[in-house]
Each structure stands twice: as structure tokens, then as C-alpha cells.
Enzyme design. Structure first.
Site, mmCIF file in Angstrom:
data_model
loop_
_atom_site.group_PDB
_atom_site.id
_atom_site.type_symbol
_atom_site.label_atom_id
_atom_site.label_comp_id
_atom_site.label_asym_id
_atom_site.label_seq_id
_atom_site.Cartn_x
_atom_site.Cartn_y
_atom_site.Cartn_z
ATOM 1 N N GLU A 20 -12.322 -54.275 88.141
ATOM 2 C CA GLU A 20 -11.857 -53.045 88.767
ATOM 3 C C GLU A 20 -13.028 -52.133 89.107
ATOM 4 O OE1 GLU A 20 -8.002 -52.836 85.830
ATOM 5 O OE2 GLU A 20 -9.152 -51.015 86.200
ATOM 6 N N ASN A 59 -5.064 -42.646 77.601
ATOM 7 C CA ASN A 59 -4.133 -43.263 78.540
ATOM 8 C C ASN A 59 -3.354 -44.336 77.777
ATOM 9 O OD1 ASN A 59 -3.648 -42.688 81.203
ATOM 10 N ND2 ASN A 59 -5.323 -43.909 81.997
ATOM 11 N N CYS A 88 -8.332 -48.590 81.379
ATOM 12 C CA CYS A 88 -9.304 -49.614 81.713
ATOM 13 C C CYS A 88 -8.676 -51.006 81.677
ATOM 14 C CB CYS A 88 -10.417 -49.504 80.677
ATOM 15 S SG CYS A 88 -11.609 -50.787 80.723
HETATM 16 S S1 SF4 Z 1 -13.625 -49.801 75.943
HETATM 17 FE FE1 SF4 Z 1 -14.526 -51.332 74.544
HETATM 18 S S2 SF4 Z 1 -13.387 -53.250 74.930
HETATM 19 FE FE2 SF4 Z 1 -12.972 -51.827 76.643
HETATM 20 S S3 SF4 Z 1 -14.453 -52.409 78.234
HETATM 21 FE FE3 SF4 Z 1 -15.357 -50.707 77.053
HETATM 22 S S4 SF4 Z 1 -16.567 -51.716 75.421
HETATM 23 FE FE4 SF4 Z 1 -15.186 -53.261 76.270
#
Ligand code: SF4
Length: 357
Positions: free
Chosen positions: A92, A289, A332
Site C-alpha cells: 500500500e 484504527n 496499516c
Molecule cells: S506496525 Fe509493526 S508489524 Fe506493522 S508494519 Fe509496522 S513494524 Fe511491521
């Protein structure tokens, strides 16, 4: 991209100049060609004379294709792109408009090995690192789309998409160099921020090598709470993380995703204040989120605002950041995850220009 062929998006002006010199170009011709090629990858026509022979040689040597980027727009103006590479890998990128600037959030890996509990990408595990041109290609594809729909040119870059950027540090730094070249996309280095979950040895390397800003996902300021949220915290404790942050000559951004009952109490506030004391940091508070763990949710907004006020009253710069693109898979990894789980959903995504979410 054909096998064995380099990609223009992986080349800095200096590497292009060296390439031309190694093929017999004069220093002046090599510099002019490098300038022209960097501009070309950014979709610009540089007014620098270069012989046709060198341009053709460069076309043969370097691929220039960009990944396929499928845009979905949220009512708040955020555009989230599902970016697909020729091998089928999906990540993304997100364009986030603010007054006077547009930030593009880039992914650095396909999936992620770090497994943070509130993160959709972390659930996927790591498939592979992205190459420099694949990272720079996200930005190029997003810029091209924004230009086509009459939106402003992006001004800022954050490496906060899929992946742990410091687990792919060489490619991330090289992509940042490509994006900051003033003959190309010309994103100012101080407007490029690389985020980490706290990979301490790589933070030291990043600070030693880079000229870009650092953001650290803190989320909790005692080791026990932090380990429960971020498996990486089992490898590097807060004392070592704090010592690494203290090495930065520039202000460091601390990310604090606010989670009800996990990091929003007066005790958590005191711990965060203690962590910040004596450091050149700014805190971003981000209400959670919805993600893969259903029992984790954002606190009420009054709690978030009171937390911010208490930080400010104590002299810590603290900003409240609302998550962007909630309605198009704001957490994410959610949009790419949805496409990966049901590839035919791509046809049903509301593509900008035909329908708006
Ligand atoms: S929040 Fe943690 S698990 Fe998610 S992409 Fe970032 S480093 Fe990786």
C-alpha cells in the site's frame, strides 16, 4: 522489468553519472545525462542538452516501468493505493492531503516480520523486501496519479506503510536519496521521515548514515507494556532505545497509538513524560484504527485530548493525529489484505475517477 536489467528508479544521480563515465562519456556529458534521467523518472523534462546516442543507451540499460497502483479515495481526501508489482506482490501507499502540503506514506516490505499486535500487516508475516526502485516507484505512481487528477505535487514522505523500514535499510535510504534529488522529485530531506518499531542497532546505523528524520513507534514507556504490544521490544529494551534516540541531532518523532486501557492512564502518561525528559522529541498521539485484535480500541476523544493537554502542560510537544482513510481500510495493511484475500475485489473497489467512496 526484464531480468538482469537495472531500473532507473534505483539510480541516484551519482550512480547514473558513474554509469555514463564507465561507458566513455565525458564528465560534462555524464553529469548532463544523469540530470536528465533523474528528471525523467520524476516525469519532468529537464532542459539539459544530451546527445541522442546517450539517451538511447540509457533506455536500453534501464527499465522505467512503474507498478500498477489502484487508487481508492476516502471522504477525508486521503487516497489509498493498492500497489501491485509484476510478481503479484501487493503493498500500500497513501497520499494524505494537509493544508499546504501532501504527504505520501510508502511501504518498504511486502508484509512484515515484526508482528505488532494491533497491525494488520504484522499478521501476514514477511514475504520479501522491496527493492529501491519498487519503493521509489510507489511514489512515482502516486505523483503521476495526483498530477493527472489535478492535485498538488507531494511534498513529504513518510516510511510508515507496510514493513519495518530499518529491516530494509539500504533500499529505504537509497529510495530516499532518489526522491530527494533536486533534479527529480526534489522532496526536501527534512521532509522525509523513516519510522521504526525500535530496531536499536539499525537506528544507530540510520543516524550515522542518513540525513532523514526518524520516527519511533513507542506506544508504551515501560518494558512490560511495550513487550505486550510490540514483539520487537523483547529484543531491545527501552533503556537501549532511549540511548539510541538520544544520538539524533534532529528532533525525533515518537508515535503513540492510543489504546483504551493499554496506554492511556495517568501512570502511562507519567512513564511517557519520564521517557521524554532530556530528549529532543515530539509526540504524535494517534487514536487506534480498528485492527486485527477486536478487543483493542481507541479511547474516548476526551481521554485522548486530556492526555495531549497533560503532555503539553509538562512541556512536551504533542500533536493529535487522526488516522487517515478509515473508510478505505485505514489501518496499516487492510486494503492490501482485502485485495490479497479476495483478488476479484479489485474490480469492485471504487476507483477514483469512476466512482468515489
Ligand atoms: S506496525 Fe509493526 S508489524 Fe506493522 S508494519 Fe509496522 S513494524 Fe511491521
Amino acid at each position: 522489468m526484464s531480468r538482469g536489467r537495472s531500473h532507473l528508479g534505483s539510480q541516484t544521480r551519482e550512480s547514473l553519472r558513474r554509469w555514463a563515465l564507465s561507458r566513455g562519456a565525458s564528465p560534462a556529458a555524464a553529469s548532463a545525462l544523469a540530470h536528465r534521467l533523474v528528471a525523467r523518472f520524476a516525469g519532468r523534462e529537464a532542459d539539459v542538452p544530451v546527445s541522442r546516442r546517450w539517451l538511447e543507451a540509457a533506455r536500453e540499460a534501464f527499465a522505467e516501468d512503474l507498478p500498477e497502483a489502484t487508487p481508492v479515495e476516502d471522504p477525508d481526501g486521503t487516497i489509498r493505493y493498492a500497489v501491485r508489482y509484476p510478481d503479484g506482490a501487493l503493498v500500500e501507499a497513501v497520499a494524505i492531503p494537509h493544508p499546504g502540503r501532501t504527504t505520501v506514506c510508502l511501504s518498504s516490505q511486502v508484509g512484515c516480520a515484526r508482528g505488532c499486535v494491533f497491525c494488520e500487516t504484522g499478521r501476514l508475516g514477511l514475504s520479501r523486501n522491496l527493492e529501491t526502485h519498487e519503493i521509489a516507484g510507489q511514489f512515482a505512481a502516486v505523483s503521476r496519479h495526483l498530477r493527472a487528477i489535478g492535485r498538488p505535487t507531494p511534498t513529504n514522505v513518510v516510511f510508515m506503510g507496510m514493513g519495518e523500514p530499518l529491516d530494509n535499510l539500504d533500499a529505504v535510504l537509497c529510495a530516499a536519496d532518489v526522491l530527494s534529488d533536486d533534479a527529480g522529485f526534489a522532496v526536501a530531506p527534512r521532509r522525509i521521515t523513516v519510522s521504526t518499531v525500535g530496531v536499536v542497532p539499525k537506528i544507530r546505523e540510520f543516524l550515522a548514515r542518513g540525513r532523514y528524520r526518524l520516527a519511533v513507534s513507542l506506544h508504551a514507556a515501560n518494558d512490560e507494556d511495550r513487550r505486550a504490544l510490540l514483539p520487537a521490544a523483547r529484543l531491545w529494551d527501552l533503556a537501549s532505545l532511549r540511548a539510541a534516540i538520544a544520538q539524533s541531532r534532529e528532533p525525533v518523532l515518537l508515535q503513540w497509538t492510543m489504546i483504551e486501557g493499554r496506554n492511556d492512564s495517568p501512570r502511562h502518561l507519567e512513564e511517557l513524560l519520564a521517557f521524554c525528559r532530556g530528549l529532543n522529541v515530539r509526540v504524535n498521539l494517534i487514536p487506534l484504527n480498528p485492527g486485527p485484535e477486536e478487543e483493542l480500541r481507541a479511547p474516548a476523544m476526551e481521554v485522548v485530548r486530556a492526555f495531549q493537554k497533560a503532555l503539553r502542560d509538562a512541556g512536551v510537544r504533542a500533536l493529535l493525529r487522526m488516522p487517515h482513510g478509515r473508510e478505505v481500510g485505514g489501518a496499516c495493511g487492510q486494503l492490501a489484505g482485502a485485495l490479497r484475500d479476495a483478488p476479484d475485489r479489485r474490480q469492485r473497489l471504487p476507483v477514483l475517477g469512476r466512482a468515489r467512496v
